[in-house]
Design an enzyme around this catalytic site. Sequence first.
Site, short mmCIF file in Angstrom:
data_model
loop_
_atom_site.label_atom_id
_atom_site.label_comp_id
_atom_site.label_asym_id
_atom_site.label_seq_id
_atom_site.Cartn_x
_atom_site.Cartn_y
_atom_site.Cartn_z
N ILE A 55 0.65 -1.01 -0.08
CA ILE A 55 0.11 0.27 0.11
C ILE A 55 1.20 1.20 0.28
CG2 ILE A 55 -0.35 0.04 2.68
CD1 ILE A 55 -2.72 0.84 -0.38
N SER A 65 11.29 0.87 7.53
CA SER A 65 11.26 -0.85 7.14
C SER A 65 12.38 -1.53 8.06
CB SER A 65 10.94 -0.72 6.08
OG SER A 65 10.61 -2.16 5.35
N ARG A 66 11.60 -2.83 8.16
CA ARG A 66 12.60 -3.58 8.45
C ARG A 66 13.51 -4.42 7.64
NH1 ARG A 66 8.86 -7.14 13.30
NH2 ARG A 66 7.63 -6.49 11.27
N ASP A 90 -10.82 -6.02 6.58
CA ASP A 90 -9.61 -4.47 6.25
C ASP A 90 -9.87 -3.78 5.00
OD1 ASP A 90 -6.30 -4.05 5.94
OD2 ASP A 90 -7.33 -5.16 4.08
N LYS A 142 -5.59 3.82 7.33
CA LYS A 142 -7.13 2.43 7.55
C LYS A 142 -6.26 1.17 7.85
CE LYS A 142 -8.18 -0.20 4.13
NZ LYS A 142 -7.78 -1.51 4.67
#
Length: 307
Positions: A14, A36-37, A168, A90
């Site tokens: 996303i 981000s990992r 979701d 969201k």
Amino acid sequence: MTSIRIALVGVGKIARDQHVPAIAGQEGVELVAACSRNATLEGVASFTDFDEMLRAMPEIDAVSLCTPPTARLDYALKAFAAGKHVILEKPPAATLAEIEPLVRLAAEAKRTLFATWHSRFADAVAPARDWLANARIERATVTWKEDVRHWHPGQDWIWEPGGLGVFDPGINALSIVTAILPRPIHLKAADLEFPSNRATPIAARLSFADLAGVPVEAEFDWRQTGPQTWDVDVVADKGHLKISKGGAVLSIDGRTVVEGRDNEYPGIYRRFAELARDNRSDVDLTPLTLVADAFMLGRRASVEAFV
């Protein structure tokens, strides 16, 4: 006017598909960092540790949290402590109780907390709301069916507690319905289908009503292949209103009156820029509350395993 410098936290599908191009195309905001990992973004500073990012780049004005919802509270708390604005993809949190302290902290810090509902920025939503404002509504029906394998490939978090499962996408439908109907709705009953090997539902049927008893029926399903269905139908004394394609198309009595483009995420960042200029917040928890009510009232049925 100086652009608001944004760090994107969570670099998944996303973020890449929607947030990055939306920020790039919107005046008043600028993407300057990513955290981000296991992923990076070309052209901006990339970090694997959130605390390190905040220390290394104090010039960041805002963080846009695109991680799974269970991770957002900790990041938001640290962001407010560092004086940053916070944007929440969201659903805004894993639980309702997590949001109230964030609203308070945003006010105390004089920073923006923006709980985004991207489907509300679809082109058909505002015209539908205006058309229904003075209508006598008889009933509404929501049909939201899509292919989870297409939209969430390899994403196991959606099947874990806090991942919401079919809610979701379903919460997008509820964000539209609660934006366009002139009166609030409440849940009366729900049937939830859980794969035998998963912790969240793959399908749901829900019955709502407003205080006047007007029925709103919704069906969500993550097993639909081929063309996807994202429709909201409202029958009123004025006629039949239909929102389709997730909010892009509006028709009245079968005649198309709005045929929009994908403007949802640009709309989010346009709204955020307005809020942040004045240190205002926008946090509507109605769609998440309805989903939480579905888990409270829903009858659970076990269906075949999802693999």
